[in-house]
Motif scaffolding. Sequence first.
Motif, PDB file in Angstrom:
ATOM      1  N   GLY A  60      45.416  48.714  38.268  1.00 56.77           N
ATOM      2  CA  GLY A  60      45.559  48.542  36.827  1.00 56.77           C
ATOM      3  C   GLY A  60      44.373  49.080  36.060  1.00 56.77           C
ATOM      4  O   GLY A  60      43.737  50.063  36.457  1.00 56.77           O
ATOM      5  N   GLU A  61      44.073  48.445  34.951  1.00 53.87           N
ATOM      6  CA  GLU A  61      42.947  48.838  34.110  1.00 53.87           C
ATOM      7  C   GLU A  61      41.754  47.959  34.448  1.00 53.87           C
ATOM      8  O   GLU A  61      41.639  46.831  33.982  1.00 53.87           O
ATOM      9  N   ARG A  62      40.906  48.465  35.347  1.00 55.24           N
ATOM     10  CA  ARG A  62      39.759  47.713  35.820  1.00 55.24           C
ATOM     11  C   ARG A  62      40.170  46.336  36.340  1.00 55.24           C
ATOM     12  O   ARG A  62      39.535  45.320  36.070  1.00 55.24           O
ATOM     13  N   GLY A  63      41.268  46.322  37.090  1.00 59.80           N
ATOM     14  CA  GLY A  63      41.699  45.087  37.731  1.00 59.80           C
ATOM     15  C   GLY A  63      42.549  44.176  36.880  1.00 59.80           C
ATOM     16  O   GLY A  63      42.764  43.016  37.242  1.00 59.80           O
ATOM     17  N   THR A  64      43.053  44.699  35.753  1.00 55.31           N
ATOM     18  CA  THR A  64      43.915  43.894  34.887  1.00 55.31           C
ATOM     19  C   THR A  64      45.201  44.653  34.600  1.00 55.31           C
ATOM     20  O   THR A  64      45.305  45.861  34.836  1.00 55.31           O
ATOM     21  N   VAL A  65      46.188  43.936  34.076  1.00 53.66           N
ATOM     22  CA  VAL A  65      47.500  44.518  33.824  1.00 53.66           C
ATOM     23  C   VAL A  65      48.064  43.914  32.556  1.00 53.66           C
ATOM     24  O   VAL A  65      47.662  42.813  32.148  1.00 53.66           O
ATOM     25  N   GLU A  66      48.983  44.645  31.917  1.00 52.10           N
ATOM     26  CA  GLU A  66      49.597  44.177  30.674  1.00 52.10           C
ATOM     27  C   GLU A  66      51.112  44.100  30.825  1.00 52.10           C
ATOM     28  O   GLU A  66      51.690  44.695  31.741  1.00 52.10           O
ATOM     29  N   LEU A  67      51.753  43.384  29.902  1.00 49.37           N
ATOM     30  CA  LEU A  67      53.217  43.333  29.892  1.00 49.37           C
ATOM     31  C   LEU A  67      53.816  44.707  29.637  1.00 49.37           C
ATOM     32  O   LEU A  67      54.868  45.048  30.176  1.00 49.37           O
TER      33      LEU A  67
END
Length: 530
Positions: A314-321
């Motif tokens: 994801g984006e630096r270890g994060t994700v969005e809906l």
Amino acid sequence: MNDRAGREAPPDSTAAVPVPASFETAPNPVVRGLSPDPSACRVGGDYFLATSTLEFWPGIPIRHSTDLVHWTVIGHAVTRPAQYRRDRRPGPLRLYAPTLRHHSGRFYLTCTNVAPGQGNFLLTADDPAGPWSDATWIDADAFDPSLNFDGESVLYTRRTVVAGKEGSGPVVQAELDVDSGNLLTPTVPITPHEAGYCSNDIEGPHIYRIGQWWYLLAAEGGTWKGHMVTVARATSPWGPFVGYEHNPVLTHRHRVGHPIQSTGHAELVDDVKGNWWALFLGTRHHGPKPWHHLGREVFLAPVTWSEDGWPQIGERGTVELEHQLRQPLPAPRGEWPKQHTPWTSGWCTREAPLDGLDINAASPEDMRIALPASPRTLSQDGPVAAAFLSQQEPTATFHATLDALPAYPAHAGIAVYASSGHYYLLTVHTGRDGSWLRLTRQVGDMRQVTSMPAPASAGLEMRISGTLDRYSFHVRTADADAEQAWLEVGSGQTSLLSAETSQSYSGARFCVYANGAATPFQRVGSTNCL
């Protein structure tokens, strides 16, 4: 990705490859409703996905996709006792954390039945839609088994549990004979500590050979809001596996109030163009609400690689809906042949179905379900005269019609169910004093029952309307026209059926239910609203 041990090495640096600011978005979750512990593999341009089913039957749905976003259930791996019971007879099942692999034209699936006296087993199939083989039993130690085909060797990897200690022990590994289930070597630790790389609990291990490196991907931190994914690597599948200095590579434990929580238990898969992706579980939360009730679902995020060859999800270890992508999704293609049954449409039972259950879809608008006579209740574990359908969105409705009302003490109706100790149930029966409605709200050891007369009619249409705040129960006569008003029987708070309240890994399911007499339901269905 081929079906042998090695895969092409990732690019040395994503920064060195010119990419557009964004190709498109990945709408998350890609599998909605209860679908924990995803495991996936690619065969050519086709992707296959397996998820846990806990105590529900049939076990372990196999989904197919060509674009990683749109998934269709094509069959189930576990459909008979010989696949999940050592004695091959009906009995408890608790199916957790499958691993799905493909090698030399055959599909392999490992899983754990955590019911007492069972353990880790292996199934095989030539077609992922089934049929799958009977179980080959491997061991009964711990859970979360995984496979990797390293040339002529098959590596069997799983977590361990150290008695009397918090969390778990090290990840262990052995060579496996897939024909007999025998371990050809002793299990040995491949992680350096009894704990994980970021916490005291490491589970869901998968190993991958990518280029010159062997990567160990694992979940840590428990499966609630501290959940995370860590990665380690070695030049040998036997280690020593050295953890990434920037672990975890996926987590939302620091994103308080974000609509996605508990991200973890990931699987890596590449596409035909060499791009990498992660499928992993997460939970959806809404606004400031600290709870979730739809269960752990499957999310998708791209995987990028650092200059020195470490993956980041994801984006630096994060994700969005709605996750912005910097690489294109695989192009959708044709569908895989599927089994057209009520089970591939999402219906299920608690453990194996009772004799006499019949689910018949006369048309998409006219699902008919005949439940057998049974004295068992939703509060009891094990089989029950009920058919369940997972709730996929917070705003949803469920409806069913009884053309004939059961005679007291038999009763029948509809429910929203989280666990045997957490459900709301609306039933009806008829007796000498007329027909009566009963709404039961069961929350732990607190039970509230309210009753009221049912509308005068030979049959009854029943409906549940679910929102983020409440489940409301309504009825009207079976011969009513579309304009007839619904009678509200009562309601219950949605949060009281959340996973946090029930302390379970489950998610909300709608169901039709009967007790004491065989009961046919007509026009059964559900609508989920995004």
